[in-house]
Write a protein that holds these residues in place. Sequence first.
Motif, PDB file in Angstrom:
ATOM      1  N   VAL A  69       6.723   0.424  -0.659  1.00  0.00           N
ATOM      2  CA  VAL A  69       5.764   1.443  -1.100  1.00  0.00           C
ATOM      3  C   VAL A  69       6.546   2.554  -1.800  1.00  0.00           C
ATOM      4  O   VAL A  69       7.682   2.857  -1.432  1.00  0.00           O
ATOM      5  CB  VAL A  69       5.015   2.045   0.120  1.00  0.00           C
ATOM      6  CG1 VAL A  69       3.960   3.041  -0.321  1.00  0.00           C
ATOM      7  CG2 VAL A  69       4.381   0.953   0.988  1.00  0.00           C
ATOM      8  N   TYR A 108       4.621   2.456   9.009  1.00  0.00           N
ATOM      9  CA  TYR A 108       5.235   2.962   7.781  1.00  0.00           C
ATOM     10  C   TYR A 108       6.337   3.963   8.099  1.00  0.00           C
ATOM     11  O   TYR A 108       6.128   4.880   8.908  1.00  0.00           O
ATOM     12  CB  TYR A 108       4.190   3.671   6.911  1.00  0.00           C
ATOM     13  CG  TYR A 108       3.134   2.736   6.369  1.00  0.00           C
ATOM     14  CD1 TYR A 108       3.375   1.990   5.218  1.00  0.00           C
ATOM     15  CD2 TYR A 108       1.908   2.591   7.017  1.00  0.00           C
ATOM     16  CE1 TYR A 108       2.414   1.117   4.722  1.00  0.00           C
ATOM     17  CE2 TYR A 108       0.942   1.716   6.531  1.00  0.00           C
ATOM     18  CZ  TYR A 108       1.203   0.988   5.376  1.00  0.00           C
ATOM     19  OH  TYR A 108       0.261   0.128   4.888  1.00  0.00           O
ATOM     20  N   GLU A 168       8.975   6.477   5.913  1.00  0.00           N
ATOM     21  CA  GLU A 168       9.364   6.998   4.597  1.00  0.00           C
ATOM     22  C   GLU A 168      10.812   7.469   4.668  1.00  0.00           C
ATOM     23  O   GLU A 168      11.196   8.178   5.603  1.00  0.00           O
ATOM     24  CB  GLU A 168       8.434   8.150   4.200  1.00  0.00           C
ATOM     25  CG  GLU A 168       8.823   8.761   2.864  1.00  0.00           C
ATOM     26  CD  GLU A 168       7.669   9.448   2.154  1.00  0.00           C
ATOM     27  OE1 GLU A 168       6.628   9.681   2.800  1.00  0.00           O
ATOM     28  OE2 GLU A 168       7.831   9.752   0.954  1.00  0.00           O
ATOM     29  N   ILE A 188       9.023   3.159   2.670  1.00  0.00           N
ATOM     30  CA  ILE A 188       8.526   3.924   1.534  1.00  0.00           C
ATOM     31  C   ILE A 188       9.694   4.643   0.858  1.00  0.00           C
ATOM     32  O   ILE A 188      10.459   5.353   1.517  1.00  0.00           O
ATOM     33  CB  ILE A 188       7.497   4.975   2.008  1.00  0.00           C
ATOM     34  CG1 ILE A 188       6.378   4.305   2.815  1.00  0.00           C
ATOM     35  CG2 ILE A 188       6.944   5.763   0.825  1.00  0.00           C
ATOM     36  CD1 ILE A 188       5.455   5.297   3.525  1.00  0.00           C
ATOM     37  N   PHE A 197       1.837   5.254  -2.387  1.00  0.00           N
ATOM     38  CA  PHE A 197       1.392   6.255  -1.412  1.00  0.00           C
ATOM     39  C   PHE A 197       1.390   7.582  -2.169  1.00  0.00           C
ATOM     40  O   PHE A 197       2.442   8.038  -2.603  1.00  0.00           O
ATOM     41  CB  PHE A 197       2.388   6.269  -0.250  1.00  0.00           C
ATOM     42  CG  PHE A 197       2.216   7.385   0.761  1.00  0.00           C
ATOM     43  CD1 PHE A 197       0.990   7.995   0.995  1.00  0.00           C
ATOM     44  CD2 PHE A 197       3.306   7.806   1.516  1.00  0.00           C
ATOM     45  CE1 PHE A 197       0.849   9.004   1.937  1.00  0.00           C
ATOM     46  CE2 PHE A 197       3.182   8.811   2.470  1.00  0.00           C
ATOM     47  CZ  PHE A 197       1.949   9.418   2.682  1.00  0.00           C
ATOM     48  N   MET A 218      -2.380   4.665   0.529  1.00  0.00           N
ATOM     49  CA  MET A 218      -2.539   5.900   1.307  1.00  0.00           C
ATOM     50  C   MET A 218      -2.481   7.091   0.348  1.00  0.00           C
ATOM     51  O   MET A 218      -1.789   7.033  -0.675  1.00  0.00           O
ATOM     52  CB  MET A 218      -1.410   6.061   2.337  1.00  0.00           C
ATOM     53  CG  MET A 218      -1.351   4.978   3.383  1.00  0.00           C
ATOM     54  SD  MET A 218      -0.084   5.281   4.635  1.00  0.00           S
ATOM     55  CE  MET A 218       1.406   4.983   3.733  1.00  0.00           C
ATOM     56  N   ARG A 251       1.319  12.049   7.894  1.00  0.00           N
ATOM     57  CA  ARG A 251       2.690  11.977   7.369  1.00  0.00           C
ATOM     58  C   ARG A 251       3.461  13.136   7.983  1.00  0.00           C
ATOM     59  O   ARG A 251       3.086  14.294   7.824  1.00  0.00           O
ATOM     60  CB  ARG A 251       2.675  12.081   5.847  1.00  0.00           C
ATOM     61  CG  ARG A 251       4.068  12.098   5.227  1.00  0.00           C
ATOM     62  CD  ARG A 251       3.998  12.150   3.700  1.00  0.00           C
ATOM     63  NE  ARG A 251       5.317  12.315   3.127  1.00  0.00           N
ATOM     64  CZ  ARG A 251       5.645  13.239   2.226  1.00  0.00           C
ATOM     65  NH1 ARG A 251       4.734  14.090   1.779  1.00  0.00           N
ATOM     66  NH2 ARG A 251       6.875  13.318   1.767  1.00  0.00           N
ATOM     67  N   GLY A 297       1.568  10.703  -1.486  1.00  0.00           N
ATOM     68  CA  GLY A 297       1.884  11.417  -0.243  1.00  0.00           C
ATOM     69  C   GLY A 297       1.645  12.905  -0.296  1.00  0.00           C
ATOM     70  O   GLY A 297       1.570  13.574   0.750  1.00  0.00           O
ATOM     71  N   ASP A 306       6.247   6.634  -2.924  1.00  0.00           N
ATOM     72  CA  ASP A 306       5.495   7.878  -2.696  1.00  0.00           C
ATOM     73  C   ASP A 306       5.504   8.703  -3.989  1.00  0.00           C
ATOM     74  O   ASP A 306       6.569   9.046  -4.497  1.00  0.00           O
ATOM     75  CB  ASP A 306       6.166   8.651  -1.546  1.00  0.00           C
ATOM     76  CG  ASP A 306       5.457   9.964  -1.225  1.00  0.00           C
ATOM     77  OD1 ASP A 306       4.442  10.274  -1.874  1.00  0.00           O
ATOM     78  OD2 ASP A 306       5.940  10.681  -0.331  1.00  0.00           O
TER      79      ASP A 306
END
Length: 635
Positions: free
Chosen positions: A414, A366, A368, A402, A444, A481, A247, A446, A416
């Motif tokens: 998704v 992905y 974010e 995300i 996620f 994730m 990430r 994260g 986070d």
Amino acid sequence: MGGVMDKQIAVAVFWGVLAASVPAMAQSPSLTIAVDHPTAKVSSTLYGLMTEEINYSYDGGIYAELVRDRVIGHGFGALSHWNMVARGNSQVHISVDESTGPSAALTRSIKVSVTDATDAAPAGLQNDGYWGIAVRPYSVYSGSFWAKTDSDGVPVTVSLENDATGVVAATAKVTGLTSSWKEYTYTLRTGNVPVSKNNHLILTVSRPATVWFNLVALFPPTYHDRVHGNRIDIMEKLAAMHPQFLRLPGGNYLEGDHISERFDWKKTIGPWVDRPTHPSPWHYQSSDGMGLLEFLEWCEDLKIQPVLAVYAGYSLMHEHVEPGPELEPYVQGALDEIEYVTGGPDTKWGAQRAQDGHAAPFPLHYVEIGNEDEFDRSGSYDGRFAQFYRAIKQRYPDLQLIATTPVKSVTPDVLDEHFYMPAEQSFAEAHHYDDHSRNGPKIFVGEWATREGDPTPDLEAALGDAAWMTGLERNSDLIIMASYAPLFVNVNPGGMQWATDLIGYDALTSYGSPSYWAQVMFGANVGTEVVEADLANAPSRVYASVTRDDAHHKLFIKVVNATSDAQPLGIDLEGAGRVAGSAKLTTLSAKTPNATNSITDPRAVVPVEQQIAITGPRFTQKFAPYSINVLTVNY
Ligand code: AHR
């Protein structure tokens, strides 16, 4: 075959007799595993890495640059890591010159005014590195600098010198300086010198001259021999975690304190001389040597995918960009960024990436949008997210988008979620996702960590982490994730801005915390399917999760015993049929939960492997006090 079956029958009879004659056994802690009953797929991207420029993670960390404050002036600590060198009776004065620099992006330099110097008594300047410069024997160091002079042709001698002994490990001469700014390269080769971390880099002249420098750089050998790449020891530690994604580029580092201080990716690509550098919200200036392309190459080197966080119009000092026309340039910036990552050479930004040195596009699944936008008190995230979402989906319908906090106007793919917890909470939250709805976005995690220990987590933290990870794994149909944060810390005084970081290092060496080893153990034994497992009659602070890899007939039984007593657990492998006569047990444990690793004692708490005999599909295994265990059974 017959022998194994006989043994299994004998063990079953033995268990049956015990169960019948000793009623108390019914209360014994047990783990019943329905080996042939997978309940969900394990996400193939479950474990990954999260990074940002914090704790000297890049500059002074994984980015292998040895020269500190290689960019001179603005935002950097003036000349705090640069000092004059005056041997014998030589005379020199060094200062920041605000009036000249090598490019429009870098408009300052160090002015080195030498009024008296000879071959026997040279003068110039030196850099002390990131709490020292590591030197190893028989190594090749690649350096460069930008310079100009008022004394055409003046040679510059570059050397690596030991702070304590004054022994010069390597030296090189650079010639041809003129009155115009130009980049020069040099190579330093060490011979049979001792390994040391207390060295400095010296640049001197041996006649009166004024020389202006900027971007003085020096790289040791790097991981996969990448030019301007990453530290080998740290990359090897990351590879051992078996991560699936990175990430990037943050975290708060994406946002910056102010909008003008965000991670403005277009200013982090191309030649260094065109990168203006920018302040990290963690109170120091980033060289941006770790720019967008370097992040992507880091992914490539580890064979993992990027999870690209794009700036979404919110910065930490509560500055935001209103959704609508004002936000459009930022949305366009994100579209350009995605094109830089994924576009072919026929696209504008794909062509730019090729020109920057990487013709092939990178995989990207992905994206974010922002970071921790729940802190945006204006409530603008819903509108900001929707604007980014619609624009990105229209152009890249396959990308999974995300959100950093729940939104209403569109449904993110998704969400986070971040968790920073004391150990007590990590234990309490081990079942956090068990009853979570499966009807909303995927999750996620994260950023998460059990925060016990400073600068790096102790065993108590690792136990909390492992208990929490049993929950991530058990629910990995939902949690696609997860990444621990922060990943890195330079353990020198002043190196840490955020306590409890997975991997610690100084200029020379690095070490994994107990939490790091917990990550290695889980990451290396993920499995492909979650298996139904019932942990019964165990004391609180004992946790388990079980996965299998059916293609390879392997069962991964993770047991966390966070109690002070050894815990015998009756393990029943229902439906396993035949099991191998021995299994591999990997254990991370210590006498107390306070045990930890450090730069001076890097391997006090590390996993230990042993083969244990298994008498059949029902057996009892004792798990050590304060231990994290992975039992790998072949079935
Ligand atoms: O990991 C440290 C910080 O914690 C991250 O930058 C931020 O996203 C979170 O608040």
